[in-house]
Design a protein around this motif. Sequence first.
Motif, PDB file in Angstrom:
ATOM      1  N   MET A 113       0.884  -1.330   0.140  1.00 38.55           N
ATOM      2  CA  MET A 113       0.127  -0.144   0.183  1.00 38.55           C
ATOM      3  C   MET A 113       0.696   1.312  -0.024  1.00 38.55           C
ATOM      4  SD  MET A 113      -2.923   0.406  -0.491  1.00 38.55           S
ATOM      5  CE  MET A 113      -4.699   0.756  -0.229  1.00 38.55           C
ATOM      6  N   TYR A 114       0.289   2.376  -0.512  1.00 44.33           N
ATOM      7  CA  TYR A 114       1.108   3.658  -0.701  1.00 44.33           C
ATOM      8  C   TYR A 114       1.070   4.282   0.691  1.00 44.33           C
ATOM      9  CZ  TYR A 114       0.453   2.342  -5.451  1.00 44.33           C
ATOM     10  OH  TYR A 114       0.560   1.826  -6.753  1.00 44.33           O
ATOM     11  N   VAL A 115       2.401   4.667   1.012  1.00 46.91           N
ATOM     12  CA  VAL A 115       2.408   5.812   2.204  1.00 46.91           C
ATOM     13  C   VAL A 115       3.073   7.094   1.622  1.00 46.91           C
ATOM     14  CG1 VAL A 115       3.265   5.814   4.518  1.00 46.91           C
ATOM     15  CG2 VAL A 115       2.503   3.709   3.561  1.00 46.91           C
ATOM     16  N   TYR A 118       5.148  10.156   2.990  1.00 43.43           N
ATOM     17  CA  TYR A 118       5.978  10.697   4.013  1.00 43.43           C
ATOM     18  C   TYR A 118       6.194  12.215   3.865  1.00 43.43           C
ATOM     19  CZ  TYR A 118       6.897   6.006   5.293  1.00 43.43           C
ATOM     20  OH  TYR A 118       6.550   4.463   5.731  1.00 43.43           O
ATOM     21  N   ALA A 155       3.732   9.786   8.383  1.00 41.58           N
ATOM     22  CA  ALA A 155       3.335   8.775   7.386  1.00 41.58           C
ATOM     23  C   ALA A 155       1.850   8.793   7.207  1.00 41.58           C
ATOM     24  CB  ALA A 155       4.059   7.351   7.808  1.00 41.58           C
ATOM     25  N   ILE A 156       1.318   8.924   6.021  1.00 38.99           N
ATOM     26  CA  ILE A 156       0.123   9.167   5.594  1.00 38.99           C
ATOM     27  C   ILE A 156      -0.394   8.111   4.727  1.00 38.99           C
ATOM     28  CG2 ILE A 156      -1.657  10.831   4.693  1.00 38.99           C
ATOM     29  CD1 ILE A 156       0.208  13.112   5.639  1.00 38.99           C
ATOM     30  N   ARG A 157      -1.416   7.279   5.100  1.00 38.56           N
ATOM     31  CA  ARG A 157      -1.853   6.358   4.223  1.00 38.56           C
ATOM     32  C   ARG A 157      -3.418   6.744   3.813  1.00 38.56           C
ATOM     33  NH1 ARG A 157       1.161   4.623   8.079  1.00 38.56           N
ATOM     34  NH2 ARG A 157       2.532   3.298   7.753  1.00 38.56           N
ATOM     35  N   PHE A 158      -3.794   6.107   2.854  1.00 38.02           N
ATOM     36  CA  PHE A 158      -5.209   6.406   2.242  1.00 38.02           C
ATOM     37  C   PHE A 158      -6.260   6.447   3.202  1.00 38.02           C
ATOM     38  CE2 PHE A 158      -9.300   4.769   0.659  1.00 38.02           C
ATOM     39  CZ  PHE A 158      -9.639   6.115  -0.135  1.00 38.02           C
ATOM     40  N   GLU A 159      -6.230   5.284   4.197  1.00 35.33           N
ATOM     41  CA  GLU A 159      -7.231   5.098   5.137  1.00 35.33           C
ATOM     42  C   GLU A 159      -7.239   6.323   6.252  1.00 35.33           C
ATOM     43  OE1 GLU A 159      -4.592   3.033   4.544  1.00 35.33           O
ATOM     44  OE2 GLU A 159      -5.889   1.391   3.568  1.00 35.33           O
ATOM     45  N   ASP A 160      -6.183   7.111   6.307  1.00 35.99           N
ATOM     46  CA  ASP A 160      -6.143   8.394   7.007  1.00 35.99           C
ATOM     47  C   ASP A 160      -6.903   9.490   6.226  1.00 35.99           C
ATOM     48  OD1 ASP A 160      -4.271   7.466   8.832  1.00 35.99           O
ATOM     49  OD2 ASP A 160      -2.528   7.800   7.474  1.00 35.99           O
ATOM     50  N   TYR A 178       0.701  11.424  -4.000  1.00 34.68           N
ATOM     51  CA  TYR A 178       2.049  10.348  -3.771  1.00 34.68           C
ATOM     52  C   TYR A 178       2.917  10.329  -4.943  1.00 34.68           C
ATOM     53  CZ  TYR A 178       4.231   5.885  -3.740  1.00 34.68           C
ATOM     54  OH  TYR A 178       5.494   4.787  -3.629  1.00 34.68           O
ATOM     55  N   LEU A 187      -7.024   2.412  -6.254  1.00 32.20           N
ATOM     56  CA  LEU A 187      -6.114   1.750  -5.229  1.00 32.20           C
ATOM     57  C   LEU A 187      -5.490   0.387  -5.380  1.00 32.20           C
ATOM     58  CD1 LEU A 187      -8.121   2.812  -1.884  1.00 32.20           C
ATOM     59  CD2 LEU A 187      -6.092   3.958  -2.872  1.00 32.20           C
TER      60      LEU A 187
END
Length: 177
Positions: free
Chosen positions: A1-3, A5, A17-22, A43, A163
Amino acid sequence: MYVIYIRDGRKGEFLKAIRFEDVEKYHSGQYLMAVAVGFLSVYAGIKALCGDEAPERKDISILSGHGGPGFRDAFEYVTRAASRGALTVDVNYPVAQYDPHRAQSYAFVFSLTDGRSVEVSLKEGFLPLEFYDLLEKGRAGTRTEADEERLDDLKKELCDRALSMPLDDLLAVKRLS
């Protein structure tokens, strides 16, 4: 998964660190396709500009060809560009104009204070004509309840698809400077 920074704080001392879920939690959930494509665009833009280095939020500005809340929320959560006055919307931006009913670009220019910039655009064909037609019905006030439900389902399907697919199949990245 993409993160993603990104650095924040007065001197960039905090690494986030930011993910799609955030971003999805931050957003209302109504425009999931745009949130996903917006997140992935940030990203791809940051990766093209900075490689593996995390940029500082305060150094990023965005020109968005789309003014919708899903894209805006993705950009704001990651970069705070809207609240910092570093987000500009130009629906007439001449790249990725796919909507047959109105001017609306699916291209985004990410720039850093040092002058580097990249254009990230959604590739043609990702959004089906049905998507644009359902949006047009909404603007015309003719969307039925069945249309509303189909649009909600379609947004979720497109979110999941974005995604799960390779980034190079979804987005085109072009260095501008």
